[in-house]
Design a protein around this motif. Structure first.
Motif, PDB file in Angstrom:
ATOM      1  N   SER A   1       0.913  -1.279  -0.183  1.00 59.49           N
ATOM      2  CA  SER A   1       0.236  -0.219  -0.060  1.00 59.49           C
ATOM      3  C   SER A   1       0.717   0.686  -0.156  1.00 59.49           C
ATOM      4  CB  SER A   1      -0.791  -0.289   1.494  1.00 59.49           C
ATOM      5  OG  SER A   1      -1.293   1.195   1.368  1.00 59.49           O
ATOM      6  N   ASP A   2       0.555   1.803  -0.695  1.00 60.58           N
ATOM      7  CA  ASP A   2       1.057   3.661  -1.007  1.00 60.58           C
ATOM      8  C   ASP A   2       0.288   4.737  -0.062  1.00 60.58           C
ATOM      9  OD1 ASP A   2      -0.523   3.607  -2.959  1.00 60.58           O
ATOM     10  OD2 ASP A   2       1.278   4.022  -4.562  1.00 60.58           O
ATOM     11  N   LYS A   3      -0.968   4.054   0.522  1.00 60.25           N
ATOM     12  CA  LYS A   3      -1.690   5.169   0.804  1.00 60.25           C
ATOM     13  C   LYS A   3      -1.695   5.669   2.532  1.00 60.25           C
ATOM     14  CE  LYS A   3      -3.594   4.797  -2.828  1.00 60.25           C
ATOM     15  NZ  LYS A   3      -3.848   6.030  -3.781  1.00 60.25           N
ATOM     16  N   GLY A   4      -1.813   6.137   3.378  1.00 59.94           N
ATOM     17  CA  GLY A   4      -1.730   6.767   4.676  1.00 59.94           C
ATOM     18  C   GLY A   4      -0.386   7.240   4.786  1.00 59.94           C
ATOM     19  N   GLY A   5      -0.153   7.051   6.186  1.00 59.90           N
ATOM     20  CA  GLY A   5       1.251   7.909   6.428  1.00 59.90           C
ATOM     21  C   GLY A   5       2.324   8.582   6.362  1.00 59.90           C
ATOM     22  N   SER A   6       3.189   8.376   5.852  1.00 62.55           N
ATOM     23  CA  SER A   6       4.120   9.232   4.846  1.00 62.55           C
ATOM     24  C   SER A   6       3.855  10.064   3.646  1.00 62.55           C
ATOM     25  CB  SER A   6       5.612   8.835   4.554  1.00 62.55           C
ATOM     26  OG  SER A   6       6.038   8.790   5.515  1.00 62.55           O
ATOM     27  N   TYR A   7       2.570   9.037   3.107  1.00 62.74           N
ATOM     28  CA  TYR A   7       1.953   9.597   1.352  1.00 62.74           C
ATOM     29  C   TYR A   7       0.644  10.440   1.731  1.00 62.74           C
ATOM     30  CZ  TYR A   7       5.421   5.723   0.163  1.00 62.74           C
ATOM     31  OH  TYR A   7       6.431   5.122   0.290  1.00 62.74           O
ATOM     32  N   VAL A   8       0.376  10.561   3.197  1.00 64.53           N
ATOM     33  CA  VAL A   8      -1.070  11.264   2.721  1.00 64.53           C
ATOM     34  C   VAL A   8      -0.372  12.947   2.157  1.00 64.53           C
ATOM     35  CG1 VAL A   8      -2.183  12.576   5.060  1.00 64.53           C
ATOM     36  CG2 VAL A   8      -2.053  10.599   5.255  1.00 64.53           C
ATOM     37  N   THR A   9      -1.981  13.335   1.583  1.00 67.25           N
ATOM     38  CA  THR A   9      -1.289  14.494   0.986  1.00 67.25           C
ATOM     39  C   THR A   9      -3.205  15.050   1.391  1.00 67.25           C
ATOM     40  OG1 THR A   9      -2.691  13.763  -1.062  1.00 67.25           O
ATOM     41  CG2 THR A   9       0.041  13.744  -0.667  1.00 67.25           C
ATOM     42  N   ASP A  10      -2.798  16.641   1.999  1.00 69.91           N
ATOM     43  CA  ASP A  10      -4.245  16.824   2.536  1.00 69.91           C
ATOM     44  C   ASP A  10      -3.543  18.625   2.329  1.00 69.91           C
ATOM     45  OD1 ASP A  10      -2.055  16.627   4.727  1.00 69.91           O
ATOM     46  OD2 ASP A  10      -2.959  16.412   6.814  1.00 69.91           O
ATOM     47  N   ALA A  11      -2.700  18.925   1.588  1.00 73.66           N
ATOM     48  CA  ALA A  11      -2.516  20.480   2.066  1.00 73.66           C
ATOM     49  C   ALA A  11      -1.973  20.677  -0.130  1.00 73.66           C
ATOM     50  CB  ALA A  11      -1.190  20.610   2.594  1.00 73.66           C
ATOM     51  N   LEU A  12      -2.906  21.861   0.017  1.00 74.62           N
ATOM     52  CA  LEU A  12      -2.235  22.365  -2.085  1.00 74.62           C
ATOM     53  C   LEU A  12      -1.223  23.289  -1.521  1.00 74.62           C
ATOM     54  CD1 LEU A  12      -5.930  23.016  -2.238  1.00 74.62           C
ATOM     55  CD2 LEU A  12      -3.919  21.570  -3.781  1.00 74.62           C
ATOM     56  N   VAL A  13      -0.311  23.722  -2.729  1.00 67.57           N
ATOM     57  CA  VAL A  13       0.786  24.211  -2.766  1.00 67.57           C
ATOM     58  C   VAL A  13       0.339  24.804  -3.668  1.00 67.57           C
ATOM     59  CG1 VAL A  13       1.579  23.497  -0.632  1.00 67.57           C
ATOM     60  CG2 VAL A  13       2.406  22.551  -2.056  1.00 67.57           C
ATOM     61  N   GLU A  14       2.016  25.390  -4.113  1.00 64.27           N
ATOM     62  CA  GLU A  14       2.632  25.747  -5.317  1.00 64.27           C
ATOM     63  C   GLU A  14       3.539  24.653  -5.790  1.00 64.27           C
ATOM     64  OE1 GLU A  14       4.428  29.180  -7.924  1.00 64.27           O
ATOM     65  OE2 GLU A  14       4.435  29.578  -5.774  1.00 64.27           O
ATOM     66  N   GLY A  15       3.209  24.170  -6.876  1.00 68.05           N
ATOM     67  CA  GLY A  15       3.306  23.471  -8.183  1.00 68.05           C
ATOM     68  C   GLY A  15       4.669  23.731  -8.872  1.00 68.05           C
ATOM     69  N   ASN A  16       6.167  23.140  -8.758  1.00 72.51           N
ATOM     70  CA  ASN A  16       7.363  23.489  -9.854  1.00 72.51           C
ATOM     71  C   ASN A  16       6.811  24.169 -10.998  1.00 72.51           C
ATOM     72  OD1 ASN A  16      10.150  23.312  -9.809  1.00 72.51           O
ATOM     73  ND2 ASN A  16       9.753  21.972 -11.021  1.00 72.51           N
ATOM     74  N   PHE A  17       5.968  23.960 -11.842  1.00 66.41           N
ATOM     75  CA  PHE A  17       5.871  24.605 -12.397  1.00 66.41           C
ATOM     76  C   PHE A  17       4.484  25.282 -12.650  1.00 66.41           C
ATOM     77  CE2 PHE A  17       8.166  20.331 -13.986  1.00 66.41           C
ATOM     78  CZ  PHE A  17       9.266  21.255 -14.726  1.00 66.41           C
ATOM     79  N   GLY A  18       4.076  25.466 -11.364  1.00 67.19           N
ATOM     80  CA  GLY A  18       2.661  26.073 -11.819  1.00 67.19           C
ATOM     81  C   GLY A  18       1.439  25.702 -10.764  1.00 67.19           C
ATOM     82  N   GLY A  19       0.186  25.924 -10.607  1.00 72.04           N
ATOM     83  CA  GLY A  19      -0.695  25.560  -9.758  1.00 72.04           C
ATOM     84  C   GLY A  19      -0.363  24.481  -9.167  1.00 72.04           C
ATOM     85  N   PRO A  20      -2.024  24.193  -8.854  1.00 75.97           N
ATOM     86  CA  PRO A  20      -1.916  23.379  -7.343  1.00 75.97           C
ATOM     87  C   PRO A  20      -1.144  22.409  -7.291  1.00 75.97           C
ATOM     88  CG  PRO A  20      -4.271  23.727  -8.411  1.00 75.97           C
ATOM     89  CD  PRO A  20      -3.341  24.959  -9.247  1.00 75.97           C
ATOM     90  N   PHE A  21      -0.907  22.489  -6.656  1.00 78.58           N
ATOM     91  CA  PHE A  21      -0.262  20.448  -5.839  1.00 78.58           C
ATOM     92  C   PHE A  21      -0.474  20.447  -4.681  1.00 78.58           C
ATOM     93  CE2 PHE A  21       3.333  17.519  -5.013  1.00 78.58           C
ATOM     94  CZ  PHE A  21       3.467  17.063  -7.051  1.00 78.58           C
ATOM     95  N   GLU A  22      -0.933  18.991  -4.481  1.00 77.82           N
ATOM     96  CA  GLU A  22      -0.943  18.541  -3.626  1.00 77.82           C
ATOM     97  C   GLU A  22      -0.037  17.562  -2.354  1.00 77.82           C
ATOM     98  OE1 GLU A  22      -4.661  15.393  -3.773  1.00 77.82           O
ATOM     99  OE2 GLU A  22      -5.474  16.249  -5.069  1.00 77.82           O
TER     100      GLU A  22
END
Length: 751
Positions: A492-513
Motif C-alpha cells: 500500500s502507498d496510502k496513509g502514513g507519509s503519503y497523506v496529501t491534505d494540503a495545496l501548495v505551489e507546483g514546480n511548474f505552477g498550478g496547485p499541487f497536493e
C-alpha cells in the motif's frame, strides 16, 4: 501531530490601529513640546538615570547585552519627547515615524496586552495515539500519556487571562518596553523569547523601561528570558533552534505569540516562523530508535563495508558530471524517455522504490539511496527478480541502515548520520571513527538522502526527477506506473507519509497536493541546497519533477534539456574510484564499540533524572520549570564525553512526554484537575526511564527485528504500575502473491 502558528501572526492588535481607536496624536501639536520645557527636562534626566541603571542590571544578568549597548551609537536619528503626562515617546526624525501614535503610550500598551490576553489562548501541538510497527517502548509510554491528556476535556475557549500562566511567550518587537510591564503584571510567563531586529529600538528601550526591575524579578522567580537582538531571519532561526535545544524543545509545543510592532524586519522574521517553526519539534527522535541506530551503526562499522572517507574530496573530473536524483513520484513517467536515452551520460541515484521503477523501465542506477533502518527494505529489494542487478550498484546510505539491507550490496558509500547521537558520542572517543564523513538533512524521505548524499559526496550539477513530494491536483497516483512493488505486489502507498491534505505551489505552477512529511522533505531539500550554494558557488540543481516547488532549484522540463553533446561516462572506472579512493573500511572491532556503552553509568544518570522528576510541582508554571530543569540537565549531559549518548537517548521520548504534559496543564481552567493528571504523566515518565535501564543493557546489539528475542511471553516489556505491556507486534512482511515478473533479467533500454 498537529500544529498551528497562525495566531502568532495576528495583526488585529496592531499598535497603529489601536492608537486610532484610543485617540492619536492628531489632537496634539508637536510644536507645543517646546512649551513643555520643565517636563522635557525632567524626562531627559529620567532617561539618563534609567539607562545607567539598566546597563548595570545587564552587567549583572546578561553581560553581553551590557557590552553591546553601553557605548552604542544609534544608526538612525531619534528624539525622545513627551506630552503633558511626562511619559517618554520616541520619534525617528528621518522618517517622522513615532513609536506610539497616541498621547498616552502606557494606555496603548495596556490596551494591546489586554486585548491579546482576553482574545487568545495558547497555540499547542496535539498528539494522537501512534501505531507501533516494530515493538518500541517509546510508543508504549507515549500512548499512555496521550490517553491521560485526552481524559481532560480541552476548554478551547480558555484565554490567557483566565489561565494566568504561559509556558513560553514569543514577543516580536520591544517598542519602548511598556508592554512588558503590563504582561508580567497580569500573567506568569515562564519563558519569554523577545525578538527585536532593530538594535536602535532596543537601545531606546534601555532609556524608558525598567529592565533592572524585570531582570531581578525574573531571577527571583526562576523565569527565563532570551533576547534575540539585531538578527537576520536566517540568524533568528538558528538562534531559536539552539534556545529550544538548550532549555527543552517541549517549550516550542505550547506558546503565546505576540507581535508588539509590525515592522518590515519583523514581518520577514514572521515568514520564517510560519514556514519553519514546526521543524523545531519535528523528528525529536526517541529512545528505541537511538538504540537501533547505534546498534546498526556498530554493525556497519565492523562489517567491513565502505564508509565515505572524510579525508578525501571528490576528484575534479567528476564534480561537474550531471547527477540524476530519481524518486518514484508519478511525474517520473513523463521523464522515462529522456532518462533511458541519457542514462550513460549521468550518474544516477535511485531513491528508495525508484530502484524498482528504474529496473522495470530499463534504466540502470549507479547508486541506491536508502534512509530506512527497517528490515522490510531488504524484502522490497528482493522483489526484483534479477539477483545480479545489485552487483554493481553502490549502496548510498547512513550508518543506521539495517544489517539485512547492508548485506545485499557488495559496494557501499556509507555516511555517519550527524543527527543521530551515536556519532557525536563515538567521535570523541575513537579516533578511527573520525575518518567517517557525516551527513545532514537526509530525512524525512529518501529523496532527501539522494540530494544530500550527492552534495556531501561532492557533486555540483544536480537534476531532480520524480521527487514530486505529493501528486498533481485532482489525480490519484502517488507513484510511477513502473513501480512493481506498489502496482503488482500489493504493497500500500496510502496513509502514513503519503497523506496529501494540503495545496501548495507546483514546480511548474498550478496547485499541487502535498502533506506533512512531503512539505518537510521539500523544505529540507531546498535548505541543504541553499547551504551548499552559499559555500560552493558552482552548485546548481535543476528540478525536472512536476511536483512541489523547491527552493534553490531551477524548474526545467526534461524535454528542454540537451544532452546530445555530453560524453558517455565510464561507469566501471567511476565505481572503482568510489570503492578505492573516496570510501574506506573502518578498522574498529566490536569490543571497542561495546566499551563505549557503560551500562552502570547509564543507570546512575537515569536515576538522577528520576529523582528530579519525583519532586513534582504545585502549579502550572512549576511543572514547566521542572521540565526545563530536566531538559537542561540533559543539555549538560550532552556536553560531556561519556554521557552525551545517554542524554540524547532519552531526550526525544522525554520531550514528547513533556509536550503532552504541558498541553494537559492548559487543557482546563480547573488547575487542581490538570495538576493531578500531569502528576500521573510524570509517574509514567519515571516508569519509562526505569524500563530504559533494562533495554540499554542490550546496546550495541539491539537490531530491529532481532530485538524481539529480548522480550518474554510475546509482550512488549514489563508491566508497570500505570502502563501495561501490550503484545509485541508482528514484524512487517511483504505479502506474497502469484504475480510473476515478466522481466526476470534486467535489460537496458534506450528508447
Amino acid at each position: 501531530m498537529s500544529d498551528n502558528n497562525e495566531a502568532m501572526l495576528n495583526e488585529a492588535y496592531d499598535l497603529d490601529n489601536l492608537a486610532k481607536a484610543l485617540g492619536g496624536l492628531d489632537s496634539f501639536d508637536m510644536e507645543k513640546i517646546k512649551e513643555l520645557q520643565e517636563i522635557q527636562a525632567n524626562m531627559a534626566d529620567f532617561l539618563i538615570d534609567r539607562f545607567a541603571a539598566n546597563i548595570e542590571a545587564f552587567k549583572k544578568h546578561m553581560p553581553d547585552v551590557a557590552k553591546t549597548f553601553e557605548n552604542y551609537r544609534p544608526k538612525k536619528t531619534m528624539e525622545f519627547f513627551c506630552t503633558g503626562n511626562g511619559i517618554p515617546n520616541l520619534e525617528f526624525i528621518d522618517t517622522h515615524n513615532i513609536v506610539y501614535k497616541t498621547l498616552d503610550p502606557f494606555a496603548l500598551c495596556r490596551i494591546q496586552i489586554e486585548y491579546i490576553l482576553k482574545e487568545n489562548g495558547l497555540s499547542q501541538i496535539r498528539y494522537d495515539p501512534e501505531w507501533d510497527p516494530l515493538g518500541q517502548i517509546h510508543f508504549k509510554y507515549e500512548n499512555a500519556t496521550i490517553k491521560i491528556e485526552k481524559s481532560v476535556e480541552r476548554n478551547r475557549k480558555a484565554t490567557i487571562e483566565e489561565l494566568k500562566s504561559v509556558p513560553n511567550c514569543f514577543m516580536f518587537g520591544v517598542g519602548l518596553g511598556y508592554q512588558l510591564s503590563e504582561l508580567y503584571q497580569r500573567v506568569e510567563i515562564a519563558n519569554l523569547i523577545l525578538v527585536e531586529p532593530d538594535l536602535d529600538m532596543f537601545f531606546a528601550s534601555l532609556h524608558t523601561f525598567a529592565w533592572d526591575n524585570l531582570l531581578d524579578y525574573l531571577e527571583e522567580n526562576h523565569f527565563g528570558i532570551h533576547l534575540m537582538l539585531g538578527q537576520t531571519p536566517e540568524q533568528f532561526y538558528i538562534d531559536m533552534e539552539q534556545y529550544y535545544k538548550m532549555h527543552g524543545r517541549f517549550l516550542s509545543g505550547s506558546y503565546l505569540g505576540i507581535v508588539h510592532s509590525f515592522t518590515k524586519e519583523i514581518r520577514e522574521i514572521a515568514k520564517v516562523i510560519k514556514k519553519e517553526y514546526t521543524s523545531v519539534h519535528t523528528g525529536l527522535g526517541f529512545f528505541d530508535d537511538h538504540l537501533f541506530g547505534a546498534s546498526h551503526a556498530c554493525n556497519a562499522i565492523v562489517s567491513g563495508k565502505h564508509f565515505v572517507d572524510f579525508r578525501k574530496k571528490l576528484d575534479k573530473k567528476y564534480k561537474n558530471l550531471p547527477v540524476f536524483i530519481i524518486g518514484s513520484g508519478p511525474s517520473l513517467d513523463n521523464d522515462i524517455p529522456f532518462l533511458r536515452k541519457n542514462q550513460d551520460k549521468a550518474i544516477i541515484i535511485a531513491c528508495g522504490t525508484a530502484v524498482d521503477t528504474l529496473y522495470h523501465a530499463g534504466i540502470k542506477p549507479d547508486f541506491y539511496a536508502c534512509t530506512e533502518r527497517t528490515p522490510e527494505i531488504r524484502q522490497a529489494l528482493d522483489v526484483i527478480p534479477d539477483k545480479h542487478f545489485f552487483d554493481d550498484i553502490i549502496l548510498l546510505a547512513s550508518d543506521v541502515v539495517h544489517p539485512n539491507t547492508l548485506d545485499k550490496f557488495t559496494h557501499t558509500a556509507i555516511f555517519g548520520k550527524l543527527d543521530e547521537p551515536f556519532y557525536t558520542f563515538a567521535f570523541r572517543q575513537i579516533k578511527e571513527i573520525q575518518n567517517i564523513k557525516l551527513i545532514q538533512m537526509m530525512n524525512p524521505l529518501v529523496g532527501n538522502l539522494g540530494v544530500s548524499g550527492a552534495l556531501y559526496l561532492g557533486f555540483e550539477n544536480l537534476y531532480l526527477f520524480g521527487l514530486d513530494n505529493g501528486k498533481k491536483y485532482g489525480t490519484e497516483s502517488i507513484h510511477s506506473k513502473y513501480t512493481a512493488l506498489y502496482q503488482k505486489h500489493g504493497t500500500s502507498d496510502k496513509g502514513g507519509s503519503y497523506v496529501t491534505d494540503a495545496l501548495v505551489e507546483g514546480n511548474f505552477g498550478g496547485p499541487f497536493e502535498t502533506g506533512y512529511y512531503f512539505k518537510i522533505a521539500a523544505r529540507n531539500i531546498g535548505f541543504i541546497l541553499g547551504v551548499f550554494q552559499r559555500e560552493f558557488k558552482n552548485v546548481t540543481c535543476h528540478n525536472c519533477a512536476d511536483g512541489v516547488k523547491i527552493d534553490n532549484t531551477i524548474p526545467k522540463h526534461s524535454y528542454d534539456l540537451n544532452f546530445d553533446n555530453r560524453a558517455v561516462i565510464d561507469k566501471s572506472k567511476f565505481r572503482d574510484y568510489i570503492n578505492n579512493e573516496l570510501t574506506t573500511r573502518i578498522n574498529v572491532n566490536m569490543e571497542e564499540l561495546e566499551a563505549l556503552f557503560d551500562h552502570d553509568l547509564f543507570d546512575s544518570v537515569i536515576s538522577r533524572l528520576q529523582n528530579v522528576l519525583e519532586k513534582k510541582a504545585t502549579s502550572r508554571t512549576g511543572y514547566v520549570q521542572l521540565f526545563e530543569m530536566v531538559s537542561e540537565i540533559i543539555t549538560d549531559l550532552h556536553k560531556m564525553e561519556k554521557t552525551s549518548f545517554i542524554g540524547d537517548c532519552v531526550d526525544g521520548t522525554l520531550q514528547t512526554i513533556f509536550i503532552i504534559a504541558t498541553r494537559t496543564l492548559y487543557n482546563s481552567l480547573d488547575e487542581e484537575l490538570v495538576l493531578s493528571k500531569v502528576s500521573e504523566i510524570i509517574d509514567i515518565a519515571i516508569e519509562f526511564l526505569e524500563e530504559a535501564k533494562i533495554l540499554y543493557k542490550h546496546t550495541p546489539h539491539y537490531i530491529i527485528g532481532e530485538h524481539h528475542k529480548y522480550y518474554e511471553n510475546g509482550m512488549l516489556g514489563i508491566d508497570t504500575k500505570r502502563v501495561k505491556a501490550p503484545p509485541l507486534p508482528s514484524l512487517i512482511k511483504l505479502k506474497k502473491n502469484d504475480y510473476v515478473d515478466p522481466q526476470q533479467v534486467f535489460e537496458k533500454r534506450y528508447e
